[in-house]
Design a protein around this motif. Structure first.
Motif, PDB file in Angstrom:
ATOM      1  N   HIS A  89      -6.785   2.166  15.055  1.00 34.50           N
ATOM      2  CA  HIS A  89      -6.184   1.818  13.998  1.00 34.50           C
ATOM      3  C   HIS A  89      -5.198   3.033  13.258  1.00 34.50           C
ATOM      4  CE1 HIS A  89      -9.584   4.070  12.957  1.00 34.50           C
ATOM      5  NE2 HIS A  89      -9.363   4.316  11.750  1.00 34.50           N
ATOM      6  N   MET A  90      -5.231   4.255  13.888  1.00 34.47           N
ATOM      7  CA  MET A  90      -4.185   5.172  13.150  1.00 34.47           C
ATOM      8  C   MET A  90      -2.893   5.270  14.073  1.00 34.47           C
ATOM      9  SD  MET A  90      -6.853   8.034  12.343  1.00 34.47           S
ATOM     10  CE  MET A  90      -8.621   7.640  11.428  1.00 34.47           C
ATOM     11  N   THR A  91      -1.985   5.670  13.507  1.00 30.34           N
ATOM     12  CA  THR A  91      -0.835   6.151  14.294  1.00 30.34           C
ATOM     13  C   THR A  91      -0.998   7.457  14.975  1.00 30.34           C
ATOM     14  OG1 THR A  91       0.028   7.065  12.166  1.00 30.34           O
ATOM     15  CG2 THR A  91       0.776   4.951  12.638  1.00 30.34           C
ATOM     16  N   MET A  96      -3.341  12.600  15.206  1.00 33.72           N
ATOM     17  CA  MET A  96      -3.107  14.074  15.486  1.00 33.72           C
ATOM     18  C   MET A  96      -3.627  14.921  14.204  1.00 33.72           C
ATOM     19  SD  MET A  96       0.225  14.152  17.918  1.00 33.72           S
ATOM     20  CE  MET A  96       0.322  15.966  17.854  1.00 33.72           C
ATOM     21  N   GLY A  97      -3.378  14.177  13.092  1.00 30.25           N
ATOM     22  CA  GLY A  97      -3.429  15.147  11.790  1.00 30.25           C
ATOM     23  C   GLY A  97      -4.847  14.934  11.300  1.00 30.25           C
ATOM     24  N   PHE A  98      -5.718  13.957  11.965  1.00 26.46           N
ATOM     25  CA  PHE A  98      -7.257  13.534  11.459  1.00 26.46           C
ATOM     26  C   PHE A  98      -7.705  14.934  11.174  1.00 26.46           C
ATOM     27  CE2 PHE A  98     -11.641  12.556  11.937  1.00 26.46           C
ATOM     28  CZ  PHE A  98     -11.667  11.403  10.918  1.00 26.46           C
ATOM     29  N   LEU A 114       1.760  19.711  13.171  1.00 22.36           N
ATOM     30  CA  LEU A 114       1.820  18.416  13.744  1.00 22.36           C
ATOM     31  C   LEU A 114       3.204  18.595  14.447  1.00 22.36           C
ATOM     32  CD1 LEU A 114       0.348  15.467  12.540  1.00 22.36           C
ATOM     33  CD2 LEU A 114       2.486  15.232  13.469  1.00 22.36           C
ATOM     34  N   GLN A 115       4.234  18.952  13.616  1.00 16.97           N
ATOM     35  CA  GLN A 115       5.738  19.037  14.356  1.00 16.97           C
ATOM     36  C   GLN A 115       5.775  19.790  15.613  1.00 16.97           C
ATOM     37  OE1 GLN A 115       7.857  16.795  13.880  1.00 16.97           O
ATOM     38  NE2 GLN A 115       7.141  15.926  12.125  1.00 16.97           N
ATOM     39  N   VAL A 149      -3.333  20.742  17.688  1.00 16.92           N
ATOM     40  CA  VAL A 149      -3.104  21.306  16.344  1.00 16.92           C
ATOM     41  C   VAL A 149      -4.283  21.902  15.830  1.00 16.92           C
ATOM     42  CG1 VAL A 149      -1.457  19.213  15.805  1.00 16.92           C
ATOM     43  CG2 VAL A 149      -3.854  18.800  15.793  1.00 16.92           C
ATOM     44  N   ARG A 150      -5.292  21.778  16.458  1.00 21.82           N
ATOM     45  CA  ARG A 150      -6.575  22.466  15.873  1.00 21.82           C
ATOM     46  C   ARG A 150      -6.566  23.911  16.174  1.00 21.82           C
ATOM     47  NH1 ARG A 150     -11.914  20.640  17.135  1.00 21.82           N
ATOM     48  NH2 ARG A 150     -12.343  21.827  15.171  1.00 21.82           N
TER      49      ARG A 150
END
Lengths: 353, 275
Positions: A89-91, A96-98, A114-115, A149-150
């Protein structure tokens, strides 16, 4: 970035021991591949490192810090799941930002990370799509992006390519290798596919029934296996095995055959049962002591696999030229002594000089 | 068209008429004066199926008799139950689906049995509990016992169990706690289940008659089913008002159900859902 140490690691589910004492040292920046047949415990080992399963005994150290009982989120690991586990349900951006949202990373910093990850994985154009609108390869990249990203100390990959078709696998394999080179991060990669293991790994850990059978560089394991299992697991078609008995004169007589083959190792006790191992590419066809019958011939274009039967033992040979013989033709095979390896028939262990 | 087909169609028309006629007649009757309701039935004339003479007196009278506040009361009780029930039952279903704890299957068994018991079987014990809590004639008596619902727990449990565990583990590795995972991952995925469970809780309360009658003896705070019964007096029945109240009572859940029915069906049939 840091290395990882496993010390006498054990995991049991009730009375069943899945991991039976694994010791392993993984250097900073290494790409290690856990490989083995289904049920060998490779995924369990990865989940122990991730903290998704609790350890029954032993220690896990990441960057020198004991994380055996540390919460999964605080171990400095990121995992890419076989199913990708992207939240449907997420883009892509939200997926990626969760972790950064959960951990309240300041917005500006989160956006920058993220970028950067999206650019690295060519996901910038896809950030506002949902997983269902992505191809298998793109989903795979998003899952990797979520790990990147982490900024973890150790990346864990659980059979990440097994849901992709053959062509995409080859492509993603190359991308993963490039990614490892660029990030220089410590990565642990689980697969049952020996081609992935051979092509990606700095070192391969071969597991069987919860034990480490051998650890080493891919070609080292291929050329110099410690036991029958490793010898048979790596290589396709697998290594040929002929059980033989040591004769009084030191020669080896394959069971059921009336020929003696010279032994690559001198001084074996007469009467001892051994297994002669020889890779298909080393088997010579034409003039040799072993009589065999052709069963099937596989023409791959650049090479030919000949599967023959030698007194009930299957023998595969790989030829670099095309070869026209059909099934049921009679053959003579030779196993060049300097290219054969010997294993103890009882323990399966390699017999070395 | 063959004779056979014609007969089949005739039969279908008759069956449809038998189903629809009483409903149609009830709706019509709410738009007639009370004394005209039975006029065209004995002997039957086609006028019985037409709103003739047409009058809105029944609806005016209903609202003059305070039916508006009864609807508001019921909406309050059903709305509170639905809101609290979604939270409580989703949490319970989540616990059953994701956590291992001693006695889990036994407790789950009790939950399953609980929704197979007819309400009448627990009405008296429940009454004594509620009365000891001092909730008789209090809104809490209507809301609190209905919040935890075995069927709703089971619906959530079924759905959450089917969600691939990888989602849970991926979110855990990202640092999310179990409550955060429920809210950010499981709830958005289970919207059809939430809607089904919510509608179910709402309708249970909307249809409740026996319990509100027992728990609210003072009749200061009436809910819709109890309120409807009041249109039947000992000697007279205001048929047109009774039908008018019934039409409104049926209409409100229908207004909720129609836009949401797609999710409702999906949720109730949703054990085969893919993540």
């Amino acid at each position: 970035m840091s290395g990882l140490n496993l010390k006498a690691l054990r995991k049991a589910f009730g009375p069943t021991e899945i991991i039976s004492g694994v010791d392993l040292e993984i250097a900073d920046g290494e790409l290690i591949v856990f490989v083995g047949p289904s049920g060998c415990g490779k995924s369990t080992l990865l989940r122990l490192i991730a903290g998704l399963e609790s350890v029954s005994a032993g220690e896990i150290l990441i960057g020198g810090r004991d994380v055996t009982r540390v919460d999964p989120a605080r171990r400095g690991v990121a995992m890419v799941f076989q199913s990708y586990a992207l939240f449907p349900h997420m883009t892509v951006r939200q997926n990626m930002g969760f972790g950064m949202r959960v951990n309240r990373v300041p917005k500006a910093e989160a956006a920058e990370r993220l970028q950067k990850a999206a650019a690295l994985l060519q996901l910038t154009e896809l950030l506002d799509r949902k997983p269902a609108q992505l191809s298998g390869g793109q989903r795979q990249r998003v899952a990797i992006g979520r790990a990147i990203v982490r900024d973890p100390q150790v990346f864990l990959f659980d059979e990440p390519l097994s849901n992709l078709d053959a062509e995409l696998r080859v492509q993603m394999r190359a991308e993963l290798a490039a990614l490892h080179a660029r990030l220089g991060a410590t990565m642990i990669y689980v697969t049952h596919d020996q081609v992935e293991a051979m092509t990606l790994a700095d070192r391969i850990v071969v597991l069987r029934a919860g034990r480490v059978e051998q650890v080493g560089a891919p070609l080292h394991l291929y050329d110099d296996p410690d036991n029958l299992f490793v010898a048979g697991f790596l290589g396709s078609p697998r290594m040929n095995f002929l059980t033989a008995e040591v004769q009084p004169d030191g020669q080896l007589r394959p069971l059921g055959l009336d020929v003696d083959l010279p032994s690559p190792i001198a001084g074996l006790r007469p009467g001892r049962r051994v297994v002669i191992g020889c890779r298909p590419e080393h088997v010579e066809i034409g003039d040799g002591p072993l009589a065999a019958t052709v069963k099937t011939v596989e023409q791959l274009g650049n090479s030919t696999f000949v599967h023959a039967d030698c007194a009930g033992t299957p023998i595969a040979a790989e030829l670099q030229e095309r070869w026209g013989t059909r099934a049921d033709a009679a053959l003579r095979l030779a196993l060049p002594t300097e290219k054969t390896q010997l294993f103890d028939a009882e323990t399966g262990l390699r017999i070395r000089q | 068209m063959s004779l056979r087909k014609a007969l089949i169609y005739m039969a279908m028309v008759v069956v449809a008429f038998l189903f629809v006629a009483p409903l149609w007649w009830a709706i019509l009757s709410s738009f007639r004066p009370n004394d005209a309701i039975f006029r065209d039935l004995f002997p039957f004339t086609p006028n019985a199926l037409l709103p003739e003479p047409f009058s809105l007196d029944a609806y005016v009278a209903i609202f003059q008799r305070g039916f508006g506040s009864i609807i508001a009361n019921t909406l309050l009780v059903a709305g509170l139950t639905t809101a609290l029930g979604l939270v409580v039952n989703a949490l319970a279903g989540y616990a059953f689906a994701l956590f291992e704890f001693p006695g889990k299957s036994a407790v789950l068994g009790v939950v399953v049995v609980s929704f197979m018991l007819p309400f009448e079987a627990i009405a008296m014990p429940l009454y004594s509990v509620v009365s000891q809590l001092g909730w008789i004639d209090h809104v809490a008596a209507l809301v609190v016992p209905s919040v935890a619902n075995g069927l709703a727990v089971f619906l959530f449990y079924q759905f959450f169990r089917e969600v691939p565990k990888d989602y849970y583990e991926a979110a855990r590795l990202e640092g999310a706690g179990w409550l955060r995972i429920l809210w950010s991952v499981y709830v958005p995925l289970s919207l059809p289940t939430c809607i089904s469970a919510g509608l179910m809780l709402f309708i249970f309360q909307w249809e409740a008659f026996l319990w509100p009658l027992l728990a609210m003896p003072a009749q200061q705070f009436k809910v819709i089913q109890v309120g409807m019964a009041a249109f039947q007096d000992q000697y007279t029945t205001a048929w047109n008002q009774l039908f008018g109240a019934a039409v409104i009572t049926a209409l409100i859940p229908m207004l909720l159900l129609i836009p949401l029915q797609r999710y409702y069906v999906q949720g109730l049939a949703g054990s085969g859902i893919k993540g």
